[in-house]
Design a protein around this motif. Structure first.
Motif, PDB file in Angstrom:
ATOM      1  N   ASN A  12      -3.432  49.941   1.028  1.00 19.68           N
ATOM      2  CA  ASN A  12      -2.567  50.260  -0.106  1.00 19.68           C
ATOM      3  C   ASN A  12      -1.405  49.290  -0.222  1.00 19.68           C
ATOM      4  O   ASN A  12      -0.814  49.124  -1.289  1.00 19.68           O
ATOM      5  CB  ASN A  12      -2.029  51.688   0.018  1.00 19.68           C
ATOM      6  N   GLN A  13      -1.032  48.695   0.902  1.00 20.44           N
ATOM      7  CA  GLN A  13       0.066  47.732   0.910  1.00 20.44           C
ATOM      8  C   GLN A  13      -0.350  46.403   0.285  1.00 20.44           C
ATOM      9  O   GLN A  13       0.515  45.589  -0.051  1.00 20.44           O
ATOM     10  CB  GLN A  13       0.544  47.485   2.352  1.00 20.44           C
ATOM     11  N   PHE A  14      -1.640  46.186   0.179  1.00 19.67           N
ATOM     12  CA  PHE A  14      -2.145  44.904  -0.304  1.00 19.67           C
ATOM     13  C   PHE A  14      -2.995  45.125  -1.553  1.00 19.67           C
ATOM     14  O   PHE A  14      -4.229  45.166  -1.479  1.00 19.67           O
ATOM     15  CB  PHE A  14      -2.968  44.213   0.783  1.00 19.67           C
ATOM     16  N   PRO A  15      -2.374  45.316  -2.706  1.00 16.19           N
ATOM     17  CA  PRO A  15      -3.134  45.569  -3.938  1.00 16.19           C
ATOM     18  C   PRO A  15      -4.094  44.419  -4.236  1.00 16.19           C
ATOM     19  O   PRO A  15      -3.726  43.252  -4.138  1.00 16.19           O
ATOM     20  CB  PRO A  15      -2.052  45.687  -5.006  1.00 16.19           C
ATOM     21  N   ARG A  16      -5.312  44.774  -4.582  1.00 16.00           N
ATOM     22  CA  ARG A  16      -6.338  43.766  -4.809  1.00 16.00           C
ATOM     23  C   ARG A  16      -6.026  42.961  -6.067  1.00 16.00           C
ATOM     24  O   ARG A  16      -5.709  43.518  -7.118  1.00 16.00           O
ATOM     25  CB  ARG A  16      -7.709  44.420  -4.946  1.00 16.00           C
ATOM     26  N   ALA A  17      -6.082  41.641  -5.963  1.00 14.86           N
ATOM     27  CA  ALA A  17      -5.856  40.734  -7.095  1.00 14.86           C
ATOM     28  C   ALA A  17      -7.185  40.501  -7.797  1.00 14.86           C
ATOM     29  O   ALA A  17      -8.012  39.723  -7.323  1.00 14.86           O
ATOM     30  CB  ALA A  17      -5.254  39.419  -6.609  1.00 14.86           C
ATOM     31  N   GLU A  18      -7.399  41.191  -8.905  1.00 18.75           N
ATOM     32  CA  GLU A  18      -8.681  41.126  -9.602  1.00 18.75           C
ATOM     33  C   GLU A  18      -8.778  39.947 -10.565  1.00 18.75           C
ATOM     34  O   GLU A  18      -9.849  39.610 -11.040  1.00 18.75           O
ATOM     35  CB  GLU A  18      -8.925  42.431 -10.374  1.00 18.75           C
ATOM     36  N   ALA A  19      -7.641  39.323 -10.904  1.00 19.01           N
ATOM     37  CA  ALA A  19      -7.634  38.247 -11.895  1.00 19.01           C
ATOM     38  C   ALA A  19      -7.612  36.874 -11.214  1.00 19.01           C
ATOM     39  O   ALA A  19      -7.410  36.763 -10.000  1.00 19.01           O
ATOM     40  CB  ALA A  19      -6.425  38.386 -12.815  1.00 19.01           C
ATOM     41  N   TRP A 466       4.728  39.045   1.720  1.00 16.25           N
ATOM     42  CA  TRP A 466       5.823  39.930   1.314  1.00 16.25           C
ATOM     43  C   TRP A 466       5.849  41.207   2.154  1.00 16.25           C
ATOM     44  O   TRP A 466       6.924  41.678   2.550  1.00 16.25           O
ATOM     45  CB  TRP A 466       5.683  40.281  -0.168  1.00 16.25           C
ATOM     46  N   GLN A 467       4.700  41.778   2.456  1.00 25.18           N
ATOM     47  CA  GLN A 467       4.675  42.986   3.265  1.00 25.18           C
ATOM     48  C   GLN A 467       5.247  42.724   4.661  1.00 25.18           C
ATOM     49  O   GLN A 467       5.986  43.551   5.207  1.00 25.18           O
ATOM     50  CB  GLN A 467       3.244  43.523   3.373  1.00 25.18           C
ATOM     51  N   THR A 468       4.960  41.563   5.212  1.00 28.61           N
ATOM     52  CA  THR A 468       5.536  41.198   6.506  1.00 28.61           C
ATOM     53  C   THR A 468       7.050  41.019   6.373  1.00 28.61           C
ATOM     54  O   THR A 468       7.823  41.449   7.239  1.00 28.61           O
ATOM     55  CB  THR A 468       4.899  39.895   7.021  1.00 28.61           C
ATOM     56  N   PHE A 469       7.482  40.402   5.296  1.00 28.74           N
ATOM     57  CA  PHE A 469       8.914  40.201   5.033  1.00 28.74           C
ATOM     58  C   PHE A 469       9.629  41.550   4.956  1.00 28.74           C
ATOM     59  O   PHE A 469      10.704  41.747   5.550  1.00 28.74           O
ATOM     60  CB  PHE A 469       9.090  39.426   3.731  1.00 28.74           C
ATOM     61  N   VAL A 470       9.049  42.500   4.214  1.00 24.72           N
ATOM     62  CA  VAL A 470       9.658  43.830   4.053  1.00 24.72           C
ATOM     63  C   VAL A 470       9.796  44.521   5.407  1.00 24.72           C
ATOM     64  O   VAL A 470      10.854  45.073   5.744  1.00 24.72           O
ATOM     65  CB  VAL A 470       8.816  44.686   3.084  1.00 24.72           C
ATOM     66  N   GLN A 471       8.738  44.509   6.191  1.00 20.52           N
ATOM     67  CA  GLN A 471       8.778  45.157   7.502  1.00 20.52           C
ATOM     68  C   GLN A 471       9.838  44.534   8.388  1.00 20.52           C
ATOM     69  O   GLN A 471      10.593  45.231   9.081  1.00 20.52           O
ATOM     70  CB  GLN A 471       7.402  45.058   8.164  1.00 20.52           C
ATOM     71  N   GLN A 473      12.568  42.822   7.416  1.00 14.34           N
ATOM     72  CA  GLN A 473      13.917  43.078   6.914  1.00 14.34           C
ATOM     73  C   GLN A 473      14.351  44.520   7.180  1.00 14.34           C
ATOM     74  O   GLN A 473      15.528  44.775   7.467  1.00 14.34           O
ATOM     75  CB  GLN A 473      13.977  42.765   5.414  1.00 14.34           C
ATOM     76  N   ARG A 474      13.419  45.445   7.112  1.00 14.72           N
ATOM     77  CA  ARG A 474      13.767  46.837   7.440  1.00 14.72           C
ATOM     78  C   ARG A 474      14.134  46.972   8.910  1.00 14.72           C
ATOM     79  O   ARG A 474      15.010  47.759   9.284  1.00 14.72           O
ATOM     80  CB  ARG A 474      12.610  47.759   7.067  1.00 14.72           C
ATOM     81  N   ARG A 475      13.475  46.199   9.746  1.00 13.04           N
ATOM     82  CA  ARG A 475      13.818  46.179  11.169  1.00 13.04           C
ATOM     83  C   ARG A 475      15.247  45.682  11.370  1.00 13.04           C
ATOM     84  O   ARG A 475      15.959  46.127  12.279  1.00 13.04           O
ATOM     85  CB  ARG A 475      12.826  45.277  11.917  1.00 13.04           C
ATOM     86  N   LEU A 476      15.690  44.774  10.464  1.00 10.67           N
ATOM     87  CA  LEU A 476      17.038  44.208  10.560  1.00 10.67           C
ATOM     88  C   LEU A 476      18.077  45.055   9.827  1.00 10.67           C
ATOM     89  O   LEU A 476      19.255  44.677   9.772  1.00 10.67           O
ATOM     90  CB  LEU A 476      17.038  42.786   9.982  1.00 10.67           C
ATOM     91  N   GLY A 477      17.651  46.159   9.233  1.00  7.05           N
ATOM     92  CA  GLY A 477      18.601  47.056   8.592  1.00  7.05           C
ATOM     93  C   GLY A 477      18.673  46.970   7.085  1.00  7.05           C
ATOM     94  O   GLY A 477      19.477  47.666   6.454  1.00  7.05           O
ATOM     95  N   VAL A 478      17.850  46.111   6.462  1.00  6.57           N
ATOM     96  CA  VAL A 478      17.807  46.025   4.995  1.00  6.57           C
ATOM     97  C   VAL A 478      16.818  47.075   4.506  1.00  6.57           C
ATOM     98  O   VAL A 478      15.605  46.952   4.719  1.00  6.57           O
ATOM     99  CB  VAL A 478      17.381  44.617   4.520  1.00  6.57           C
ATOM    100  N   THR A 479      17.316  48.116   3.851  1.00  7.23           N
ATOM    101  CA  THR A 479      16.458  49.261   3.533  1.00  7.23           C
ATOM    102  C   THR A 479      15.526  49.039   2.347  1.00  7.23           C
ATOM    103  O   THR A 479      14.457  49.616   2.278  1.00  7.23           O
ATOM    104  CB  THR A 479      17.332  50.499   3.236  1.00  7.23           C
ATOM    105  N   ASP A 480      15.963  48.184   1.414  1.00 12.05           N
ATOM    106  CA  ASP A 480      15.173  48.058   0.177  1.00 12.05           C
ATOM    107  C   ASP A 480      15.135  46.619  -0.318  1.00 12.05           C
ATOM    108  O   ASP A 480      15.680  46.296  -1.373  1.00 12.05           O
ATOM    109  CB  ASP A 480      15.787  48.967  -0.892  1.00 12.05           C
ATOM    110  N   PRO A 481      14.485  45.703   0.409  1.00 14.61           N
ATOM    111  CA  PRO A 481      14.415  44.306  -0.043  1.00 14.61           C
ATOM    112  C   PRO A 481      13.612  44.184  -1.333  1.00 14.61           C
ATOM    113  O   PRO A 481      12.701  44.968  -1.587  1.00 14.61           O
ATOM    114  CB  PRO A 481      13.722  43.592   1.117  1.00 14.61           C
ATOM    115  N   LYS A 482      13.961  43.181  -2.153  1.00 15.41           N
ATOM    116  CA  LYS A 482      13.332  43.006  -3.456  1.00 15.41           C
ATOM    117  C   LYS A 482      12.758  41.595  -3.590  1.00 15.41           C
ATOM    118  O   LYS A 482      13.326  40.630  -3.063  1.00 15.41           O
ATOM    119  CB  LYS A 482      14.357  43.234  -4.579  1.00 15.41           C
ATOM    120  N   LEU A 483      11.651  41.507  -4.325  1.00 21.14           N
ATOM    121  CA  LEU A 483      11.028  40.217  -4.628  1.00 21.14           C
ATOM    122  C   LEU A 483      11.138  39.962  -6.126  1.00 21.14           C
ATOM    123  O   LEU A 483      10.737  40.808  -6.936  1.00 21.14           O
ATOM    124  CB  LEU A 483       9.557  40.224  -4.207  1.00 21.14           C
ATOM    125  N   VAL A 484      11.677  38.816  -6.493  1.00 21.62           N
ATOM    126  CA  VAL A 484      11.805  38.428  -7.893  1.00 21.62           C
ATOM    127  C   VAL A 484      10.999  37.162  -8.118  1.00 21.62           C
ATOM    128  O   VAL A 484      11.202  36.159  -7.421  1.00 21.62           O
ATOM    129  CB  VAL A 484      13.275  38.180  -8.286  1.00 21.62           C
TER     130      VAL A 484
END
Length: 536
Positions: A12-19, A466-471, A473-484
């Motif tokens: 579920n963390q890795f949505p399939r890229a169909e395009a 990105w999923q690795t980045f989120v995990q 950053q949460r370990r470092l105390g960033v609760t809600d990192p964002k990707l733009v």
């Protein structure tokens, strides 16, 4: 039990890229409204690296047919013009709206058609028949007539510059009924009608600006022309062909706005304008006029273009002013909620012209990478603890001073790379080399045409990293990192799907920063929502 590797929650963390994107890589296709907004904010109907002009037109018409929301079309036309500062796309949307909702057309017409060039562009698109009509409907004719009768004399004179179509063509088809003799005489003069056909107006009814312009063109000496120019407020283009010497050109320079000055520095140099030292100071001051810059909607990258193209003989005060003007044109780039990783795509496709090309001699010298570098530099200047990572299929380690000027930063950053595209590189670099640093998120500035590398479980490389980045950053105390993901080209897919922690936005005006800031501050504001916030 079902196959646990196939039906794992982790997938579920890795949505399939169909395009597939234009480069052939895995991608996530935008929803129709988002894709249309992306095209409207970046498309120019010129050839770009992965698409030609016809492809953009076909894609626009396809997306418009998929978006059964006339209000959104009206809002997008206004957004594309007022905030994204585009020209052709908002005109195309307005022509389409004329076939679908005439009430909305009239409500937004003047906001989109805010100058003569936009009027002529819209007229050209109507005559082409590409959007379902080849002439002015009664509703469109009323809108054109209203604009022509209410436009200032200066706007009409500016609109008279250029051909195919010319303002004369527009007037002859729109057939506005003049509101008074002054406007009747002006229409007669603009369409080259015989004086006898102006009746009951006469040449004496011509507006003062037109009479002064006629006197300027008929003046016999340089001194006479210069004296007339000092009191004449018209676009410089109307004066250039008849100018008799440096004295006149100096008078013209004093009348130019900041946009005209920026675009014609080398022209002024050739006509000896900068031999007048007082004018050097005056031109420099005009270039950094904050209100004039914002009013003329100049992109920051246009000052970079002026700086890069300026002759070595341009005075230092003026090149310094270009640096200052670029800072102003970037708008009030806000401080983000924390430092971010800035991924700067410097791959081969980013070397293409940002506004595309029509033919070999007609294209902007500004490349996509120049604009992307300028974005990165602007974010870094306001958020100096952030990290810029230029990339193609590898990361480039750069040491830069955030206090340097935006133009200098962007010029240096744009020199890296040139290979393939792997948009996951900045995130992977952050996970490994910067794994102990906390970031509010990551901003990728790219054309989104990643084709090297893949992600887990059918996702893109960006989503896996990105999923690795989120995990981390949460370990470092960033609760809600964002990707733009800031996309500066008119393609219809992204490397990351829209969701609560991911924003996709297109365009290369400073309006993008407002959406990015809101998103990083946990606002629900997104690209489509930003368009739908437009009042019509």
């Amino acid at each position: 039990m079902a196959n646990k590797s196939l039906f794992s929650n982790r997938q579920n963390q890795f949505p399939r890229a169909e395009a597939r994107n234009e480069a052939g890589g895995r991608a996530y296709k935008y929803e129709p409204k988002h894709a249309l907004a992306q095209l409207a904010a970046t498309g120019t109907f010129n050839g770009v690296f992965y698409a030609n002009a016809q492809t953009q037109l076909d894609e626009l018409r396809t997306l418009i047919n998929q978006v059964d929301d006339n209000r959104f079309l009206a809002q997008l036309a206004v957004y594309a013009r007022e905030r994204a500062c585009m020209k052709d796309m908002p005109a195309a949307l307005l022509v389409t709206l004329s076939t679908r909702d005439t009430e909305l057309l009239h409500r937004v017409f003047d906001r989109v058609v805010d100058n003569g060039r936009m009027l002529r562009t819209m007229f050209q698109m109507i005559r082409s028949g590409q959007f379902g009509r080849t002439g002015l409907s009664s509703s469109l004719q009323r809108a054109f007539q209203r604009w022509l009768n209410e436009a200032s004399v200066g706007k009409l004179l500016s609109a008279s510059i250029g051909n195919d179509p010319s303002l004369r063509d527009v007037l002859r088809l729109a057939r506005p009924t003049p509101v008074d003799n002054a406007r009747r005489a002006l229409f007669g003069w603009l369409t080259d009608k015989e004086l006898s056909k102006w009746a009951p107006a006469t040449e004496a009814d011509l507006p003062a600006q037109v009479q002064a312009l006629m006197a300027y063109r008929g003046a016999e000496t340089e001194q006479e022309q210069a004296a007339i120019v000092e009191g004449l407020s018209v676009r410089w283009d109307l004066l250039a062909d008849a100018a008799k010497g440096p004295l006149v050109w100096r008078a013209i320079a004093r009348q130019m706005g900041p946009q005209a000055l920026r675009m014609n520095l080398n022209t002024l140099l050739r006509h000896d304008v900068f031999k007048d030292y007082a004018l050097i100071d005056e031109v420099a001051n005009r270039l950094v006029d904050k209100e004039a810059i914002r009013r003329s909607r100049q992109f920051p990258y246009q000052f970079l273009a002026a700086y890069l193209n300026a002759s070595d003989q341009i005075p230092h005060k003026i090149t310094k002013a270009l640096h200052e003007a670029a800072e102003i044109a970037c708008g009030n780039v806000p401080e983000l909620s924390g430092p971010v990783v800035i991924g700067l795509d410097t791959s081969g496709s980013m070397a293409s012209s940002v506004t595309g090309w029509q033919h070999r001699s007609s294209y902007s010298k500004m490349r996509c990478v120049d604009v992307a570098a300028l974005f990165a530099a602007a974010i870094l200047r306001r958020n100096p603890d952030s990290v810029v990572i230029p990339f193609d299929t590898r990361a480039y380690n750069v040491r830069i001073d955030p206090a340097d000027s935006i133009l200098s930063l962007s010029e240096r950053l744009a020199k890296y790379g040139g290979g393939g595209t792997d948009c996951s590189i900045p995130l992977r670099e952050a996970n490994v080399r910067l794994g102990q640093r906390a970031f509010a998120g990551c901003v990728l500035v790219s054309d989104n045409e990643s084709w090297v590398g893949t992600g887990r479980h059918g996702s893109t490389g960006v989503m896996t990293a990105w999923q690795t980045f989120v995990q981390n950053q949460r370990r470092l105390g960033v609760t809600d990192p964002k990707l733009v993901c800031i996309d500066i080209q008119p393609y219809g897919s992204s490397q990351a799907p829209e969701r609560d922690d991911i924003l996709n936005i297109g365009g290369f005006s400073d309006a993008v920063f407002n959406v990015v800031t809101s998103f990083l501050s946990n606002s629900a504001s997104r690209f489509v929502a930003e368009v739908e916030s437009i009042t019509v």
